[in-house]
Design an enzyme around this catalytic site. Structure first.
Site, PDB file in Angstrom:
ATOM      1  CG  HIS A   1      -1.692  -1.256   1.565  1.00  0.00           C
ATOM      2  ND1 HIS A   1      -3.032  -1.605   0.950  1.00  0.00           N
ATOM      3  CD2 HIS A   1      -1.191  -2.475   2.066  1.00  0.00           C
ATOM      4  CE1 HIS A   1      -3.111  -2.705   1.445  1.00  0.00           C
ATOM      5  NE2 HIS A   1      -2.201  -3.135   2.048  1.00  0.00           N
TER       6      HIS A   1
ATOM      7  CB  SER B   1      12.630  22.984 -14.020  1.00  0.00           C
ATOM      8  OG  SER B   1      11.804  24.207 -13.846  1.00  0.00           O
TER       9      SER B   1
ATOM     10  CE  LYS C   1      11.009  19.931 -10.356  1.00  0.00           C
ATOM     11  NZ  LYS C   1      10.052  20.296 -10.947  1.00  0.00           N
TER      12      LYS C   1
ATOM     13  CD  GLU D   1       8.311  13.135 -15.156  1.00  0.00           C
ATOM     14  OE1 GLU D   1       7.424  13.738 -15.300  1.00  0.00           O
ATOM     15  OE2 GLU D   1       9.680  13.454 -15.028  1.00  0.00           O
TER      16      GLU D   1
END
Ligand code: ARG
Length: 485
Positions: A173, A294, A300, A307
């Site tokens: 979980h 970024s 970043k 992704e």
């Protein structure tokens, strides 16, 4: 902007000439829109190698059974080889008016060698031809994907071997559950990818039958030797029902299903990499080679490759659903609907191959922050099960009772804001008088993972053995493939 402006082929009015291959009974050419919806050369040119291979085998067989003369066969063979060389070199001009790869090659052959070229299509139809071409293409693709899978599994197993004893939190979980080792976690993906290889191999075995000679749908009256073409093309045998052979696309569906499951596996690893790279987790760091910055936030370091691997699952599963939908309800035998089988197969293959390469790149690139993983491995009362197991093993409490006692001890630790191992013996005995000092030995993360020696468990010794056994298997398979043994 209108879509029509973007459609250069859709000029009004009929094309001026009838199709050279099938236009005998046609007085005029197709309308521009007919041509646009019909042509497949824009994508099926990807089949050129397979198409030429198939034609070479067909011509060889036609000559062997006496349908083609030796000189016609020689002319066809040389012609096809020169066309292959031209396509390879980028010199071949594909023509939209010739619809597809089959007619582009056949028309060019006749242009080059004359009459003999027009004999190649004897005892053959584009229906068995395209079914053969696509099977050959998928078979080649399976072999290429399999090699990438082997290589990715090797990368994972190598990393697993070096992190066989490094603990990290194991989750259920996505809540801290029990400590595991990072090596064990990586090997879980090796298992998944190994099943993916199994599914692809299984699909390959089933697809390896040759449709050539089924002709349009009914077979042919020519005395062909289907076993010869099948074996020349590396198929195990000819297909046994001509109607099925020209209209079966199960092999493409099976391949796309196997790729879809593979893509789902890669998306899960990708998702974990994204999570592990996040600042709050900080389990791994990807180098500049596998991250992007970024444009606004200078701090970043984005895991875009992970992704996009996660996202490309959409195209691959989309390809499967697309082709299932094309095939659903199609009556026997061939229908032009089936021309829509190629793009999903090509696009899913391209995406899967890219995702495999990116995943292997990340797996080999990532720096494991083992100190951070170890620190979190013990957080969240991750060794509570070890405590309960100790109560069962040493004090002979029933597991359910031990679970309750442990739960109360976790409650005490939580109330004081400390780890289980920071409770005093008095506090422990307040819940269960039989507890002794010896309990503290099982509360450490290292003791916890070391104790999980059951087959397939996370104990470092198990993980090291699993990793080396995988590496040995993968090395043999790589050697066998390379030597073709
Ligand atoms: N381009 C076609 C396809 O991909 C080839 C087969 C065409 N057959 C036919 N009877 N029109 O399916």
């Amino acid at each position: 902007m209108s879509l029509e402006e973007d459609r250069p082929a859709a000029k009004p009015g009929p094309a001026d000439t009838a199709n050279a291959a099938w236009g005998g009974r046609f007085a005029g050419g197709p309308s521009a829109i007919m041509q646009e919806i019909n042509v497949s050369i824009g994508f099926d040119r990807a089949l050129w190698r397979q198409d030429i291979r198939g034609s070479l085998a067909h011509a060889h067989m036609l000559q062997a059974v006496g349908i083609l003369s030796a000189s016609d066969h020689a002319a066809i063979r040389d012609g096809l080889e020169s066309i292959a060389a031209d396509i390879e070199a980028g010199r071949f001009v594909f023509e939209t008016a010739l619809e597809d790869i089959h007619m582009n090659i056949e028309a060019r052959l006749a242009e080059r060698i004359g009459e003999a070229g027009k004999r190649l299509h004897t005892a053959r139809s584009r229906n068995d031809q395209v079914a053969t071409d696509l099977r050959l293409w998928v078979r080649d693709a399976i072999d290429a994907i399999d090699a990438q899978l082997r290589s990715l599994m090797t990368g994972l197993a190598q990393r697993a071997a070096s992190h066989a004893a490094d603990p990290m939190p194991g989750f259920t979980h996505l809540q801290t559950a029990q400590p595991v080792t990072f090596g064990h976690h990586l090997l879980a993906y090796v298992e998944m990818l190994s099943r993916d290889r199994g599914r692809l191999a299984d699909a390959r075995r089933r697809l390896n039958e040759c449709p050539l000679g089924s002709a349009a749908l009914a077979g042919t009256s020519f005395p062909i030797d289907r076993r010869m073409t099948a074996s020349l093309l590396g198929f195990d045998r000819p297909t046994q029902n001509s109607l099925d052979a020209v209209s079966d696309r199960d092999f493409a569906l099976e391949y796309l299903s196997a790729l879809s499951i593979l893509a789902v596996h890669l998306s899960r690893l990708a998702e974990e990499i994204v999570t592990w790279c996040s600042t709050p987790f900080g389990f791994v760091r990807l180098s500049d080679a596998f991250t992007t910055g970024s444009s606004i936030m200078p701090q970043k370091r984005n895991p875009d490759a992970a992704e996009l691997t996660r996202a490309k699952t959409g195209r691959i599963v989309g390809g499967l659903v697309g082709l299932l939908t094309v095939m659903k309800g199609l009556p026997l035998a061939y229908a032009k609907d089936m021309q829509e089988d190629k793009e999903p197969v090509f696009q899913a293959t391209e995406a899967a191959s890219l995702c495999l390469a990116a995943t292997e790149g990340m797996v080999r690139d990532l720096e494991a922050r083992t100190d951070r993983m170890a620190a979190l491995a013990g957080a969240g009362y991750a060794t509570a099960t070890d405590l309960a197991d100790w109560l069962v093993r040493v004090l002979k409490l029933p597991f359910r009772t031990a679970h309750h006692v442990t739960g109360r001890l976790v409650g005490r630790a939580e109330a004081r804001g400390v780890d289980l191992s920071a409770l005093t013996l008095d506090e422990m005995q307040a819940e269960e008088p039989g507890i002794t000092d010896a309990v503290f030995a099982v509360l450490s993360v290292d003791a916890s993972v070391a104790s999980r020696t059951s087959e397939g468990g996370t104990a470092p010794a198990n993980v090291a053995a699993q990793a080396s056994s995988w590496l040995a298997i993968l090395a043999t398979q790589t050697r066998t493939k390379e030597t073709g043994a």
